[in-house]
Design an enzyme around this catalytic site. Structure first.
Site, PDB file in Angstrom:
ATOM      1  CG  HIS A 141     -25.808  44.903  17.652  1.00  0.00           C
ATOM      2  ND1 HIS A 141     -24.916  43.909  17.967  1.00  0.00           N
ATOM      3  CD2 HIS A 141     -25.197  45.626  16.673  1.00  0.00           C
ATOM      4  CE1 HIS A 141     -23.808  44.047  17.252  1.00  0.00           C
ATOM      5  NE2 HIS A 141     -23.961  45.091  16.450  1.00  0.00           N
ATOM      6  CG  HIS A 173     -18.293  50.855  17.020  1.00  0.00           C
ATOM      7  ND1 HIS A 173     -19.670  50.885  17.074  1.00  0.00           N
ATOM      8  CD2 HIS A 173     -17.957  49.547  16.802  1.00  0.00           C
ATOM      9  CE1 HIS A 173     -20.141  49.659  16.915  1.00  0.00           C
ATOM     10  NE2 HIS A 173     -19.132  48.831  16.738  1.00  0.00           N
ATOM     11  CG  ASP A 209     -22.065  45.882  12.573  1.00  0.00           C
ATOM     12  OD1 ASP A 209     -20.880  46.235  12.702  1.00  0.00           O
ATOM     13  OD2 ASP A 209     -22.734  45.412  13.511  1.00  0.00           O
ATOM     14  CG  HIS A 210     -22.329  49.916  14.405  1.00  0.00           C
ATOM     15  ND1 HIS A 210     -23.291  50.159  15.366  1.00  0.00           N
ATOM     16  CD2 HIS A 210     -21.998  48.598  14.517  1.00  0.00           C
ATOM     17  CE1 HIS A 210     -23.513  49.043  16.050  1.00  0.00           C
ATOM     18  NE2 HIS A 210     -22.745  48.095  15.550  1.00  0.00           N
ATOM     19  CG  ASP A 266     -21.848  46.908  18.510  1.00  0.00           C
ATOM     20  OD1 ASP A 266     -22.963  47.414  18.317  1.00  0.00           O
ATOM     21  OD2 ASP A 266     -21.228  46.317  17.621  1.00  0.00           O
ATOM     22  CG  HIS A 290     -17.384  47.122  20.781  1.00  0.00           C
ATOM     23  ND1 HIS A 290     -17.838  45.850  20.947  1.00  0.00           N
ATOM     24  CD2 HIS A 290     -17.554  47.410  19.446  1.00  0.00           C
ATOM     25  CE1 HIS A 290     -18.261  45.380  19.776  1.00  0.00           C
ATOM     26  NE2 HIS A 290     -18.089  46.294  18.858  1.00  0.00           N
TER      27      HIS A 290
END
Ligand SMILES: [Zn+2]
Length: 307
Positions: free
Chosen positions: A270, A62, A66-67, A212, A142
């Protein structure tokens, strides 16, 4: 088949001195798949002595920074070191817009092909396959469209028993049929049952990635019987309400999903930057699912059959 998962980043949104944002390297019989690419991922790959040129496929779950904030850096480095092979990116349709804009703004005319594959975050999808492996995406719960990924080995043909091949002169064209499960009849009309002349191949193994996501039972169907499950565990149970509001999971919730999916082993990651030590998260998960491990940066997990 060699099947491992290396943790490159185990932190959530904010990195810490010892934890990078999310990224995992999946090795399926020496075909390498990068899953998410948080800031600093290419540095982590080098730190753990991995030759980055071996990566041809990158999956982005996504578009939270942070990804994927490390993606343009890695794409640029490939350009600078003279990459020739195509690089395949799998993710949101917006990913193509973002990367294209970044390349345009930096006046970078890539010297290798960059191929985008759109992943539908609404429904499960087969997004990659070759002769030995496949990758499926499936929806997570999410705050923006997010997908999990399932990496699976394909069923392999049966193996011929050497003792049989040594005593019978089997025509070459019969061998693929026998490996596919057929019986064999020799010239004299003697029938050899397949189970007597072949050996079963190892059971195909699977690894699932869920980050997430809030606690989301529909994923159980997608990840059932995986040998290894990576599930996010951003918080401990005392912050279950916060986890729910932010559409993340607690360690206990990750363990519950692993137990209900009958996973072989669970890796949690995570982690919120608020946790300096992670043992309490590990203990919380192990109370529900004993075969749980922490996704510490640099740690390698083997995807294997536990039976
Ligand atoms: Zn997120």
């Amino acid at each position: 088949m060699n099947f491992t998962v290396t943790t490159l980043g185990s932190s959530s949104a904010i990195p810490t001195a010892t934890r990078n944002p999310t990224s995992l390297l999946v090795n399926m019989n020496y075909r390498y798949f990068l899953v998410d690419c948080g800031e600093g991922t290419q540095i982590q790959l080098r730190r753990f002595h991995f030759k980055i040129q071996k990566i041809n496929h990158i999956f982005i779950s996504h578009l939270h920074g942070d990804h994927f904030f490390g993606l343009i850096g890695l794409v640029s480095s490939f350009h600078l070191i003279g990459r020739k092979d195509a690089l395949h990116l799998y993710g949101s349709p917006l990913l193509e817009e973002i990367i294209t804009m970044q390349l345009k703004a930096t006046e970078t005319d890539l010297i290798y092909p960059l191929i985008f594959h759109t992943v539908d975050a609404e429904k499960p999808q087969l997004i990659y396959e070759d002769e030995e492996r496949y990758v499926k995406s499936f929806p997570l719960k999410h705050s923006i469209p997010t997908t999990g990924f399932l990496f699976g080995e394909k069923e392999r043909p049966r193996k011929m028993k050497k003792s049989f091949l040594a005593t019978e002169n089997v025509p070459v064209e019969e061998i693929p049929k026998i490996k596919a499960g057929a019986d064999y009849i020799n010239e004299a009309g003697v029938i050899f049952r397949n189970k007597d002349i072949t050996i079963s191949p190892p059971k195909p193994k699977k690894f699932a990635f869920c980050s997430d996501t809030a606690y989301h039972e529909p994923v159980i169907e997608e990840i059932h019987d995986v040998n290894l499950l990576y599930h996010e565990a951003t918080f401990k149970s005392d912050l279950e309400q916060v986890a729910g509001e932010k559409l993340h999971s607690t360690a206990a919730q990750a363990a519950t999903i692993a137990a209900k999916a009958k996973a072989g082993a669970l890796v949690i990651g995570h982690f919120s930057a608020r946790y300096r030590e992670l043992d309490s998260l590990l203990q919380e998960a192990r109370e529900i699912f004993p075969n749980t491990w922490l996704a510490e940066d640099g740690k390698i997990f083997y995807v294997r059959d536990l039976q």
